[in-house]
Structures are given as structure tokens and as C-alpha cells.
Design a protein around this motif. Sequence first.
Motif, short mmCIF file in Angstrom:
data_model
loop_
_atom_site.label_atom_id
_atom_site.label_comp_id
_atom_site.label_asym_id
_atom_site.label_seq_id
_atom_site.Cartn_x
_atom_site.Cartn_y
_atom_site.Cartn_z
N VAL A 84 8.42 1.73 3.66
CA VAL A 84 10.23 0.33 3.43
C VAL A 84 11.26 1.55 2.75
O VAL A 84 12.34 1.62 2.96
N VAL A 85 10.43 2.52 2.41
CA VAL A 85 11.51 3.03 2.30
C VAL A 85 12.10 4.22 3.03
O VAL A 85 13.17 4.23 3.24
N ALA A 86 11.49 4.22 4.58
CA ALA A 86 11.60 5.00 5.62
C ALA A 86 12.87 4.30 6.32
O ALA A 86 13.59 4.43 6.78
N ARG A 87 12.65 2.81 6.25
CA ARG A 87 13.40 1.59 6.55
C ARG A 87 14.80 1.16 5.99
O ARG A 87 15.90 1.46 6.63
N VAL A 88 14.61 1.37 4.51
CA VAL A 88 15.73 1.90 3.64
C VAL A 88 17.07 3.20 4.15
O VAL A 88 18.15 2.85 4.14
N GLU A 89 16.37 4.48 3.97
CA GLU A 89 17.17 5.26 4.54
C GLU A 89 17.86 4.46 5.79
O GLU A 89 18.77 5.39 6.38
N GLU A 90 17.15 4.54 7.16
CA GLU A 90 17.54 4.14 8.19
C GLU A 90 18.31 3.16 8.25
O GLU A 90 20.10 2.86 9.08
N THR B 210 1.04 -1.25 -0.13
CA THR B 210 -0.11 0.07 0.12
C THR B 210 1.31 1.23 0.04
O THR B 210 1.90 1.01 0.65
N ALA B 211 0.30 2.15 0.16
CA ALA B 211 1.15 3.43 -0.49
C ALA B 211 1.22 3.64 1.14
O ALA B 211 2.65 4.27 1.40
N GLU B 212 0.97 3.93 2.21
CA GLU B 212 1.76 3.40 3.84
C GLU B 212 3.04 2.51 4.08
O GLU B 212 4.25 2.90 4.17
N GLU B 213 2.53 1.12 3.33
CA GLU B 213 3.77 0.44 3.42
C GLU B 213 4.93 0.82 2.70
O GLU B 213 5.80 0.50 2.36
#
Length: 188
Positions: A149-155, A142-145
Motif C-alpha cells: 500500500v505504501v509503495a502504491r501511494v508513493e507511485e 498484513t505487513a507485506e500488504e
Amino acid sequence: MSEGELHLNDPRALRAYAHPLRLSLVGLLRRNGPMTATQCAAELGENVPNCSFHLRQLAKYGVVERVPGADARERPWRATATMTSWSDDSDDPEMRAAADQLNAAILAQYVRRAEAYLAVRDTEPVEWRQAAGFGDTMIYVTAEELADVVARVEEVLAPYTDGAARAEGSRRVTMVQLAIPTPETGAP
């Protein structure tokens, strides 16, 4: 260079930034620190008046600035921030068009970098050839998921962005993140 992020929210600034030489100049100043237009021209294989013009254009929008305290003879420039951001989701059609233009220019620059790497890949040590490369993964989110995912990759990437804390034998590597909704049928 000033630390932090420069957020561009003016379509004119986005269009000004969306020029291949200007993107290269900002990247060069971020990597190497303050440089004169002459030094930038030599590094990029450009002519000095062209680099000087484009640096002045970038300065109009606060992306680069003259180094304070430089003498009149040698006039270095520096990037004003370590990264630049802009909104892709504006309700303003002019802002969306300018953001799309900038995104397309950046994508073209990444393609050129990848092509340049492929041209010299065979000269890289085997461990770097094995570690670097291309790939893709089709995910269903989903858009939220996807935002998660993007935030976790950046982390995951965050600990590796500090050049001062780099490990012995480390090299600068560009990680390109593309999160592109893909049609279920039709074009790939």
C-alpha cells in the motif's frame, strides 16, 4: 543541490538532524535553493548566529554543504540531497532510539504546519479548502500488504514531485503519510 537521497545510518547524525530548527533549515534550502545563514535567519525569524551554528552542525553529517565557488563575504549553504532517509528497523537499540527521536521531531513539525494551515484556512480560495484537509481510514492488512500500500501511494504521488513539470496554478502541498499499527482495543 545534489539530486537524490541522503541515507543517514549513524545515530549521531539522526539525533543531530532531529532538531526543529535544523529540520526547518534543510527544508528551506531544499525549497529555495542555496541561501546564506543571514537569509535563512530572516526567512525563519531566527538570529544569524543560531542559524549559522545549526548549519555547521548539519554540515558535519553531510546534510548541507557550502556552495562551491562562493566568495568569502557571501557564504551560501545548500542541501546535499532532495530527500533524507534512515532505517527504522535497526537491531541496534541506539539507532532505533535515534530514529524514534527523529521521527518524533518530524511529526511535531508536521503538526505545527497543520496548525499553521488551520490558522489561515479561512483565507484560502474555496477550491483549495475543499481539496485540502484531514482524514483517516482504518484498514486491515498484513505487513507485506502494508508495504505494498505504501509503495502504491508513493507511485501515485511520484508524477507530482517534479516541481519543474508542475501544472499551471499548482502549489506546493505537503502529503503526510502515517502508517501506524493500531491496537484492537484500548487507546484510540
